[in-house]
Design a protein around this motif. Structure first.
Motif, mmCIF file in Angstrom:
data_model
loop_
_atom_site.group_PDB
_atom_site.id
_atom_site.type_symbol
_atom_site.label_atom_id
_atom_site.label_comp_id
_atom_site.label_asym_id
_atom_site.label_seq_id
_atom_site.Cartn_x
_atom_site.Cartn_y
_atom_site.Cartn_z
ATOM 1 N N GLY A 38 48.010 35.211 44.350
ATOM 2 C CA GLY A 38 48.256 36.062 43.193
ATOM 3 C C GLY A 38 47.595 37.402 43.376
ATOM 4 N N CYS A 39 47.702 38.238 42.369
ATOM 5 C CA CYS A 39 47.031 39.531 42.421
ATOM 6 C C CYS A 39 46.582 39.916 41.019
ATOM 7 C CB CYS A 39 47.933 40.601 43.032
ATOM 8 S SG CYS A 39 49.479 40.871 42.173
ATOM 9 N N VAL A 40 45.506 40.664 40.978
ATOM 10 C CA VAL A 40 44.917 41.145 39.736
ATOM 11 C C VAL A 40 44.739 42.642 39.862
ATOM 12 C CG1 VAL A 40 42.911 41.049 38.211
ATOM 13 C CG2 VAL A 40 43.691 38.972 39.361
ATOM 14 N N SER A 41 45.200 43.395 38.865
ATOM 15 C CA SER A 41 45.022 44.844 38.898
ATOM 16 C C SER A 41 44.343 45.310 37.615
ATOM 17 C CB SER A 41 46.369 45.558 39.083
ATOM 18 O OG SER A 41 47.247 45.268 38.018
ATOM 19 N N GLN A 42 43.371 46.174 37.786
ATOM 20 C CA GLN A 42 42.665 46.799 36.663
ATOM 21 C C GLN A 42 41.979 48.047 37.186
ATOM 22 O OE1 GLN A 42 39.246 44.807 34.556
ATOM 23 N NE2 GLN A 42 40.518 45.102 32.738
ATOM 24 N N ASN A 43 41.916 49.066 36.340
ATOM 25 C CA ASN A 43 41.275 50.330 36.733
ATOM 26 C C ASN A 43 41.928 50.949 37.967
ATOM 27 O OD1 ASN A 43 39.573 49.615 34.706
ATOM 28 N ND2 ASN A 43 37.718 49.499 35.937
ATOM 29 N N GLY A 44 43.216 50.664 38.191
ATOM 30 C CA GLY A 44 43.884 51.221 39.360
ATOM 31 C C GLY A 44 43.555 50.523 40.660
ATOM 32 N N ARG A 45 42.754 49.469 40.593
ATOM 33 C CA ARG A 45 42.399 48.705 41.794
ATOM 34 C C ARG A 45 43.193 47.406 41.805
ATOM 35 N NH1 ARG A 45 37.168 48.153 40.855
ATOM 36 N NH2 ARG A 45 36.542 50.050 41.900
ATOM 37 N N LEU A 46 43.581 46.943 42.993
ATOM 38 C CA LEU A 46 44.375 45.740 43.126
ATOM 39 C C LEU A 46 43.661 44.741 44.019
ATOM 40 C CD1 LEU A 46 47.164 44.300 42.642
ATOM 41 C CD2 LEU A 46 47.872 45.316 44.820
ATOM 42 N N ALA A 47 43.457 43.526 43.513
ATOM 43 C CA ALA A 47 42.871 42.442 44.308
ATOM 44 C C ALA A 47 43.959 41.418 44.607
ATOM 45 C CB ALA A 47 41.725 41.781 43.538
ATOM 46 N N VAL A 48 44.230 41.205 45.874
ATOM 47 C CA VAL A 48 45.192 40.192 46.301
ATOM 48 C C VAL A 48 44.403 38.922 46.621
ATOM 49 C CG1 VAL A 48 46.957 39.578 47.990
ATOM 50 C CG2 VAL A 48 46.744 41.947 47.205
ATOM 51 N N LEU A 49 44.772 37.824 45.971
ATOM 52 C CA LEU A 49 43.991 36.595 46.057
ATOM 53 C C LEU A 49 44.725 35.500 46.822
ATOM 54 C CD1 LEU A 49 42.822 36.403 42.324
ATOM 55 C CD2 LEU A 49 41.588 37.403 44.257
ATOM 56 N N LYS A 50 44.018 34.905 47.752
ATOM 57 C CA LYS A 50 44.484 33.693 48.430
ATOM 58 C C LYS A 50 43.423 32.625 48.190
ATOM 59 C CE LYS A 50 42.578 35.177 52.899
ATOM 60 N NZ LYS A 50 41.915 36.359 52.361
ATOM 61 N N PRO A 51 43.705 31.359 48.495
ATOM 62 C CA PRO A 51 42.738 30.299 48.187
ATOM 63 C C PRO A 51 41.325 30.603 48.691
ATOM 64 C CG PRO A 51 44.811 29.330 48.821
ATOM 65 C CD PRO A 51 44.960 30.813 49.038
ATOM 66 N N GLY A 52 40.370 30.478 47.778
ATOM 67 C CA GLY A 52 38.972 30.744 48.097
ATOM 68 C C GLY A 52 38.498 32.117 47.658
ATOM 69 N N ASP A 53 39.422 33.053 47.429
ATOM 70 C CA ASP A 53 39.042 34.416 47.042
ATOM 71 C C ASP A 53 38.635 34.465 45.573
ATOM 72 O OD1 ASP A 53 39.640 35.176 49.579
ATOM 73 O OD2 ASP A 53 41.540 36.157 49.087
ATOM 74 N N VAL A 54 37.839 35.487 45.248
ATOM 75 C CA VAL A 54 37.309 35.665 43.891
ATOM 76 C C VAL A 54 37.534 37.101 43.464
ATOM 77 C CG1 VAL A 54 35.253 35.493 42.420
ATOM 78 C CG2 VAL A 54 35.518 33.948 44.372
ATOM 79 N N THR A 55 37.754 37.323 42.174
ATOM 80 C CA THR A 55 37.764 38.669 41.622
ATOM 81 C C THR A 55 37.243 38.621 40.198
ATOM 82 O OG1 THR A 55 39.086 40.698 41.423
ATOM 83 C CG2 THR A 55 40.088 38.651 40.635
ATOM 84 N N LEU A 56 37.035 39.805 39.609
ATOM 85 C CA LEU A 56 36.537 39.912 38.255
ATOM 86 C C LEU A 56 37.388 40.923 37.497
ATOM 87 C CD1 LEU A 56 33.931 40.347 40.413
ATOM 88 C CD2 LEU A 56 32.657 39.849 38.348
ATOM 89 N N PHE A 57 37.484 40.738 36.188
ATOM 90 C CA PHE A 57 38.098 41.750 35.344
ATOM 91 C C PHE A 57 37.590 41.581 33.923
ATOM 92 C CE2 PHE A 57 40.980 38.169 35.777
ATOM 93 C CZ PHE A 57 41.418 37.902 34.486
ATOM 94 N N SER A 58 37.892 42.557 33.074
ATOM 95 C CA SER A 58 37.369 42.579 31.711
ATOM 96 C C SER A 58 38.515 42.664 30.716
ATOM 97 C CB SER A 58 36.434 43.786 31.535
ATOM 98 O OG SER A 58 36.142 44.008 30.163
ATOM 99 N N ASN A 59 38.322 42.070 29.550
ATOM 100 C CA ASN A 59 39.352 42.177 28.514
ATOM 101 C C ASN A 59 39.267 43.477 27.736
ATOM 102 O OD1 ASN A 59 37.026 41.718 26.969
ATOM 103 N ND2 ASN A 59 38.130 40.508 25.447
ATOM 104 N N SER A 60 38.231 44.278 27.989
ATOM 105 C CA SER A 60 38.068 45.529 27.241
ATOM 106 C C SER A 60 38.899 46.661 27.820
ATOM 107 C CB SER A 60 36.585 45.928 27.200
ATOM 108 O OG SER A 60 36.073 46.097 28.506
ATOM 109 N N ARG A 61 39.598 46.395 28.938
ATOM 110 C CA ARG A 61 40.506 47.373 29.540
ATOM 111 C C ARG A 61 41.821 46.668 29.866
ATOM 112 N NH1 ARG A 61 38.006 51.418 27.485
ATOM 113 N NH2 ARG A 61 35.830 51.563 28.134
ATOM 114 N N PRO A 62 42.926 47.395 29.897
ATOM 115 C CA PRO A 62 44.199 46.760 30.265
ATOM 116 C C PRO A 62 44.136 46.174 31.675
ATOM 117 C CG PRO A 62 44.565 48.927 29.304
ATOM 118 C CD PRO A 62 43.091 48.826 29.564
ATOM 119 N N TYR A 63 44.900 45.128 31.897
ATOM 120 C CA TYR A 63 44.975 44.551 33.241
ATOM 121 C C TYR A 63 46.316 43.852 33.407
ATOM 122 C CZ TYR A 63 43.602 40.129 30.933
ATOM 123 O OH TYR A 63 43.539 39.026 30.107
ATOM 124 N N GLU A 64 46.613 43.490 34.643
ATOM 125 C CA GLU A 64 47.816 42.714 34.931
ATOM 126 C C GLU A 64 47.481 41.644 35.958
ATOM 127 O OE1 GLU A 64 52.271 43.088 36.956
ATOM 128 O OE2 GLU A 64 51.309 44.869 36.104
#
Length: 328
Positions: free
Chosen positions: A99-125
Motif C-alpha cells: 500500500g501507500c500513504v501520502s501526507q504533507n506531499g510525502r509518499l510512503a510505499v509500504l511492503k510487508p514489514g515496513d512502517v510509516t506514521l501519519f496524523s489525523n490533524s492534516r489531510p492524508y490518503e
C-alpha cells in the motif's frame, strides 16, 4: 480517540455478515466510528467482493488494531482534518500486501514489514490496490511527539522493514493485542517502550536524532501550524511567518537547519501537496485547476502548472484525470 478507559477493552467487526452491496458503506461507517473519520471507496475487490475485518484492543491510552481488508482508498479530507477531532498519531505497520500513504506531499510505499506514521490533524490518503493486512497503533499526538518530534517532519516517512526496530514494533503489536489481564500501568510502560523503539527507527531513516530540544520542537510546531493555516495566503513568506512568531527571520532560518526542507521550500511543498489532494477529490470536480491553485496561494496559473509538473511529473489536468479515473 479518548485517553482510554481504565481497563483493557476489545472489539471486533467484520463485513462477512453484511450483504455484498452494503459492505463498502458498512466498512466506511466502521472506519469513521471506530478509527478516524475519512472517505472510503473500494479498489479492485475482485470476484469475491469487498471484505474487511477490524480487531481493536484499547489499552494504555492507545488503540492497537489489526486490519484485514480488500483493496481500498481512504481519504481524510481538509474539512475532516479541521473538524475538531482530538489530534492523534497513527503508526501503521504493513503485515501483508502492499500500500501507500501520502501526507504533507510525502509518499510512503509500504511492503510487508515496513512502517510509516501519519496524523489525523492534516489531510492524508491511504491506498491499497489489493487485499492487505496492517497492524495500526493510534495514540494521542501529544504523547507521540515526545519521542519522535514534530509530526509534520515525519508524516508519511517510509521506515524500512529491515531495521531491527521495525521487527520489534510488530512484536509489540502482537503482544499488546493479545494481552490479557495486563494492568493499565504496565500497558502504559509498554507503550513508552514501543515509542522509544519507533524513535530509533525514525532516527535511522532521517539520519539524525529525533530528540530535538523541547524549545526548538515547540517553535517548529508553532511555525508548521501557522504555515498550514495560512497556505492560502499568496503573501505567506519568511518575513510574514517571522512577524507572526515574533522572531527575527534569521532565527526562523536557524530553526529549520537540519530539517528536511527550508522554510520557503516547505511552503511550496505543502501548497503543491494540498493542490494534488484537491485535484483528486471528486467532490471538488466542479472547480477548475486554476481555482484550486488559487485556493492554496498560487496567483499565477502558469507558474503553478510548471511547479506542479516538476513535483509530480504530470500536468495538473493529467494528474486530476488519472486520479478521478481510479475512483469507482
Amino acid at each position: 480517540m479518548s485517553a482510554g478507559p481504565p481497563e483493557i477493552s476489545r472489539m471486533a467487526v467484520s463485513t462477512d455478515l453484511v450483504a455484498s452491496r452494503d459492505r463498502v458503506a458498512y466498512w466506511a461507517d466502521v472506519v469513521c466510528r471506530q478509527l478516524i473519520r475519512a472517505e472510503v471507496c473500494s479498489v479492485d475487490s475482485g470476484a469475491q467482493g469487498f471484505h474487511g475485518t477490524l480487531e481493536r484492543t484499547r489499552m494504555g491510552g492507545m488503540d492497537v488494531c489489526r486490519i484485514r481488508a480488500s483493496g481500498q482508498r481512504v481519504v481524510r479530507t481538509p474539512a475532516q482534518a479541521k473538524g475538531g477531532d482530538e489530534p492523534v498519531c497513527v503508526i501503521a505497520l504493513q503485515v501483508e500486501g502492499s500500500g501507500c500513504v501520502s501526507q504533507n506531499g510525502r509518499l510512503a510505499v509500504l511492503k510487508p514489514g515496513d512502517v510509516t506514521l501519519f496524523s489525523n490533524s492534516r489531510p492524508y490518503e491511504l491506498r491499497f490496490d489489493g487485499a492487505f493486512e496492517q497492524r495500526v497503533f493510534i495514540l494521542p499526538e501529544s504523547v507521540a511527539v515526545g519521542s519522535i518530534g514534530d509530526m509534520d517532519s515525519v508524516a508519511a516517512l517510509g521506515l524500512g522493514g529491515m531495521h531491527p526496530g521495525s521487527r520489534l514494533l510488530r512484536a509489540f503489536g502482537d503482544a499488546l493485542a493479545d494481552a490479557s489481564g495486563l494492568p493499565q500501568g504496565q500497558a502504559v510502560q509498554l507503550r513508552a517502550g514501543m515509542l522509544e523503539t519507533l524513535s530509533a527507527v525514525v532516527s535511522s531513516a532521517i539520519g539524525q536524532s529525533p530528540k530535538v530540544p523541547a524549545l526548538k520542537r515547540y517553535h517548529l510546531a508553532r511555525i508548521h501550524t501557522f504555515i498550514r493555516d495560512n497556505l492560502a495566503d499568496p503573501d505567506l513568506d519568511v518575513e510574514c511567518i517571522a512577524a507572526a512568531m515574533q522572531m527575527a527571520p534569521q532565527h526562523l532560518h536557524r530553526l529549520f537547519e537540519g530539517e528536511a526542507r527550508t522554510v520557503s521550500a516547505t511552503i511550496w511543498h505543502l501548497r503543491l501537496a494540498a493542490c494534488s489532494r484537491d485535484l483528486a477529490l471528486p467532490a471538488l470536480g466542479h472547480l477548475g485547476v486554476a481555482d484550486i491553485a488559487c485556493r492554496w496561494g498560487f496567483s499565477d496559473p502558469a507558474h503553478f502548472s510548471r511547479r506542479f509538473r516538476q513535483a509530480f511529473g504530470a500536468s495538473p489536468r493529467d494528474w486530476r484525470r488519472a486520479a478521478l479515473a481510479a475512483v469507482p
